[in-house]
Scaffold this motif. Structure first.
Motif, PDB file in Angstrom:
ATOM      1  N   THR A  25      20.741   1.107  29.450  1.00  0.00           N
ATOM      2  CA  THR A  25      21.246   0.428  28.255  1.00  0.00           C
ATOM      3  C   THR A  25      20.739   1.112  26.990  1.00  0.00           C
ATOM      4  OG1 THR A  25      21.332  -1.661  29.451  1.00  0.00           O
ATOM      5  CG2 THR A  25      21.370  -1.790  27.060  1.00  0.00           C
ATOM      6  N   PHE A  26      19.481   1.488  26.988  1.00  0.00           N
ATOM      7  CA  PHE A  26      18.928   2.193  25.831  1.00  0.00           C
ATOM      8  C   PHE A  26      19.660   3.505  25.603  1.00  0.00           C
ATOM      9  CE2 PHE A  26      16.135   5.473  24.141  1.00  0.00           C
ATOM     10  CZ  PHE A  26      15.816   4.924  22.909  1.00  0.00           C
ATOM     11  N   ASN A  27      19.867   4.270  26.673  1.00  0.00           N
ATOM     12  CA  ASN A  27      20.543   5.560  26.549  1.00  0.00           C
ATOM     13  C   ASN A  27      21.976   5.397  26.047  1.00  0.00           C
ATOM     14  OD1 ASN A  27      18.307   7.013  27.373  1.00  0.00           O
ATOM     15  ND2 ASN A  27      18.903   6.969  29.525  1.00  0.00           N
ATOM     16  N   LEU A  28      22.677   4.385  26.544  1.00  0.00           N
ATOM     17  CA  LEU A  28      24.041   4.155  26.079  1.00  0.00           C
ATOM     18  C   LEU A  28      24.062   3.737  24.612  1.00  0.00           C
ATOM     19  CD1 LEU A  28      25.623   2.360  29.154  1.00  0.00           C
ATOM     20  CD2 LEU A  28      26.142   4.643  28.311  1.00  0.00           C
ATOM     21  N   ARG A  29      23.129   2.886  24.212  1.00  0.00           N
ATOM     22  CA  ARG A  29      23.061   2.477  22.808  1.00  0.00           C
ATOM     23  C   ARG A  29      22.765   3.666  21.907  1.00  0.00           C
ATOM     24  NH1 ARG A  29      18.545  -1.352  22.791  1.00  0.00           N
ATOM     25  NH2 ARG A  29      18.605  -1.020  20.561  1.00  0.00           N
ATOM     26  N   PHE A  30      21.878   4.528  22.355  1.00  0.00           N
ATOM     27  CA  PHE A  30      21.529   5.718  21.574  1.00  0.00           C
ATOM     28  C   PHE A  30      22.733   6.650  21.444  1.00  0.00           C
ATOM     29  CE2 PHE A  30      19.687   9.951  21.029  1.00  0.00           C
ATOM     30  CZ  PHE A  30      18.849   9.720  19.955  1.00  0.00           C
ATOM     31  N   ARG A  31      23.425   6.887  22.558  1.00  0.00           N
ATOM     32  CA  ARG A  31      24.606   7.750  22.533  1.00  0.00           C
ATOM     33  C   ARG A  31      25.712   7.145  21.667  1.00  0.00           C
ATOM     34  NH1 ARG A  31      26.416   8.870  28.239  1.00  0.00           N
ATOM     35  NH2 ARG A  31      28.019  10.021  27.122  1.00  0.00           N
ATOM     36  N   HIS A  32      25.845   5.817  21.682  1.00  0.00           N
ATOM     37  CA  HIS A  32      26.849   5.157  20.849  1.00  0.00           C
ATOM     38  C   HIS A  32      26.509   5.318  19.363  1.00  0.00           C
ATOM     39  CE1 HIS A  32      29.951   2.357  19.699  1.00  0.00           C
ATOM     40  NE2 HIS A  32      29.065   1.571  19.097  1.00  0.00           N
ATOM     41  N   ALA A  33      25.234   5.199  19.029  1.00  0.00           N
ATOM     42  CA  ALA A  33      24.808   5.318  17.641  1.00  0.00           C
ATOM     43  C   ALA A  33      24.995   6.736  17.109  1.00  0.00           C
ATOM     44  CB  ALA A  33      23.350   4.899  17.498  1.00  0.00           C
ATOM     45  N   THR A  34      24.859   7.732  17.977  1.00  0.00           N
ATOM     46  CA  THR A  34      25.018   9.114  17.544  1.00  0.00           C
ATOM     47  C   THR A  34      26.454   9.598  17.659  1.00  0.00           C
ATOM     48  OG1 THR A  34      24.427   9.946  19.741  1.00  0.00           O
ATOM     49  CG2 THR A  34      22.652   9.733  18.116  1.00  0.00           C
ATOM     50  N   GLY A  35      27.342   8.765  18.173  1.00  0.00           N
ATOM     51  CA  GLY A  35      28.750   9.124  18.261  1.00  0.00           C
ATOM     52  C   GLY A  35      29.134   9.929  19.494  1.00  0.00           C
ATOM     53  N   GLU A  36      28.236  10.047  20.458  1.00  0.00           N
ATOM     54  CA  GLU A  36      28.504  10.826  21.666  1.00  0.00           C
ATOM     55  C   GLU A  36      29.181  10.015  22.766  1.00  0.00           C
ATOM     56  OE1 GLU A  36      24.953  12.626  23.105  1.00  0.00           O
ATOM     57  OE2 GLU A  36      24.392  13.397  21.140  1.00  0.00           O
ATOM     58  N   LEU A  37      29.138   8.707  22.662  1.00  0.00           N
ATOM     59  CA  LEU A  37      29.646   7.848  23.727  1.00  0.00           C
ATOM     60  C   LEU A  37      31.160   7.699  23.597  1.00  0.00           C
ATOM     61  CD1 LEU A  37      28.796   6.080  26.117  1.00  0.00           C
ATOM     62  CD2 LEU A  37      28.648   4.169  24.526  1.00  0.00           C
ATOM     63  N   GLU A  38      31.890   8.112  24.639  1.00  0.00           N
ATOM     64  CA  GLU A  38      33.343   8.001  24.620  1.00  0.00           C
ATOM     65  C   GLU A  38      33.817   6.686  25.219  1.00  0.00           C
ATOM     66  OE1 GLU A  38      35.165  11.388  26.349  1.00  0.00           O
ATOM     67  OE2 GLU A  38      34.028  12.796  25.117  1.00  0.00           O
ATOM     68  N   ASN A  39      33.193   6.249  26.310  1.00  0.00           N
ATOM     69  CA  ASN A  39      33.582   5.019  26.977  1.00  0.00           C
ATOM     70  C   ASN A  39      32.653   3.892  26.520  1.00  0.00           C
ATOM     71  OD1 ASN A  39      34.514   3.042  28.657  1.00  0.00           O
ATOM     72  ND2 ASN A  39      33.693   3.930  30.527  1.00  0.00           N
ATOM     73  N   THR A  40      33.047   3.201  25.467  1.00  0.00           N
ATOM     74  CA  THR A  40      32.187   2.155  24.915  1.00  0.00           C
ATOM     75  C   THR A  40      32.159   0.905  25.787  1.00  0.00           C
ATOM     76  OG1 THR A  40      34.003   1.390  23.538  1.00  0.00           O
ATOM     77  CG2 THR A  40      32.463   2.953  22.548  1.00  0.00           C
ATOM     78  N   LEU A  43      28.909   0.239  27.716  1.00  0.00           N
ATOM     79  CA  LEU A  43      27.787  -0.411  27.036  1.00  0.00           C
ATOM     80  C   LEU A  43      27.760  -1.907  27.340  1.00  0.00           C
ATOM     81  CD1 LEU A  43      25.423  -0.087  25.101  1.00  0.00           C
ATOM     82  CD2 LEU A  43      27.016  -0.326  23.215  1.00  0.00           C
ATOM     83  N   GLY A  44      28.905  -2.544  27.294  1.00  0.00           N
ATOM     84  CA  GLY A  44      28.984  -3.972  27.618  1.00  0.00           C
ATOM     85  C   GLY A  44      28.669  -4.243  29.068  1.00  0.00           C
ATOM     86  N   ASP A  45      29.160  -3.376  29.951  1.00  0.00           N
ATOM     87  CA  ASP A  45      28.867  -3.525  31.377  1.00  0.00           C
ATOM     88  C   ASP A  45      27.374  -3.402  31.641  1.00  0.00           C
ATOM     89  OD1 ASP A  45      31.567  -3.788  31.862  1.00  0.00           O
ATOM     90  OD2 ASP A  45      31.837  -1.683  32.458  1.00  0.00           O
ATOM     91  N   SER A  46      26.742  -2.454  30.973  1.00  0.00           N
ATOM     92  CA  SER A  46      25.312  -2.239  31.149  1.00  0.00           C
ATOM     93  C   SER A  46      24.514  -3.447  30.668  1.00  0.00           C
ATOM     94  CB  SER A  46      24.887  -0.984  30.385  1.00  0.00           C
ATOM     95  OG  SER A  46      23.513  -0.781  30.496  1.00  0.00           O
ATOM     96  N   ARG A  47      24.919  -4.023  29.545  1.00  0.00           N
ATOM     97  CA  ARG A  47      24.218  -5.197  29.019  1.00  0.00           C
ATOM     98  C   ARG A  47      24.387  -6.395  29.945  1.00  0.00           C
ATOM     99  NH1 ARG A  47      25.679  -6.400  23.144  1.00  0.00           N
ATOM    100  NH2 ARG A  47      23.811  -7.674  23.298  1.00  0.00           N
ATOM    101  N   ARG A  48      25.572  -6.558  30.521  1.00  0.00           N
ATOM    102  CA  ARG A  48      25.805  -7.663  31.457  1.00  0.00           C
ATOM    103  C   ARG A  48      24.981  -7.488  32.728  1.00  0.00           C
ATOM    104  NH1 ARG A  48      30.777  -7.713  29.112  1.00  0.00           N
ATOM    105  NH2 ARG A  48      31.632  -6.079  30.438  1.00  0.00           N
ATOM    106  N   ASP A  49      24.888  -6.249  33.228  1.00  0.00           N
ATOM    107  CA  ASP A  49      24.060  -5.998  34.408  1.00  0.00           C
ATOM    108  C   ASP A  49      22.598  -6.321  34.128  1.00  0.00           C
ATOM    109  OD1 ASP A  49      26.240  -5.182  35.885  1.00  0.00           O
ATOM    110  OD2 ASP A  49      25.854  -3.033  35.620  1.00  0.00           O
ATOM    111  N   LEU A  50      22.129  -5.921  32.965  1.00  0.00           N
ATOM    112  CA  LEU A  50      20.747  -6.214  32.584  1.00  0.00           C
ATOM    113  C   LEU A  50      20.523  -7.723  32.501  1.00  0.00           C
ATOM    114  CD1 LEU A  50      17.965  -5.255  31.665  1.00  0.00           C
ATOM    115  CD2 LEU A  50      18.877  -5.089  29.348  1.00  0.00           C
TER     116      LEU A  50
END
Length: 72
Positions: A25-40, A43-50
């Motif tokens: 989740t941290f890695n996805l949030r970081f990639r989203h903040a830097t604009g590298e994440l294509e499949n957003t 991020l929601g799936d990861s948060r739900r799993d957590l």
């Protein structure tokens, strides 16, 4: 990860899955903040799993913070 899969985990496996889910989740949030994440949606799936993992850990009475500190 399905809820039935989470309930089937042992306590040790649950703590390890929590560690992995938090890191993911941290890695996805970081990639989203830097604009590298294509499949957003990931991020929601990861948060739900957590959240599922944390819910089961709390139901079992596992002190998650204590376990994660001691198993580094």
């Amino acid at each position: 990860m399905k809820a039935s899969d989470v309930h089937a985990l042992s306590d040790q496996d649950l703590v390890e899955a929590l560690r992995d889910a938090r890191e993911n989740t941290f890695n996805l949030r970081f990639r989203h903040a830097t604009g590298e994440l294509e499949n957003t949606a990931g991020l929601g799936d990861s948060r739900r799993d957590l959240a599922r993992l944390l819910t089961v850990a709390r139901q079992r009475g596992i002190d998650v913070d204590k376990e994660l500190r001691t198993r580094k």
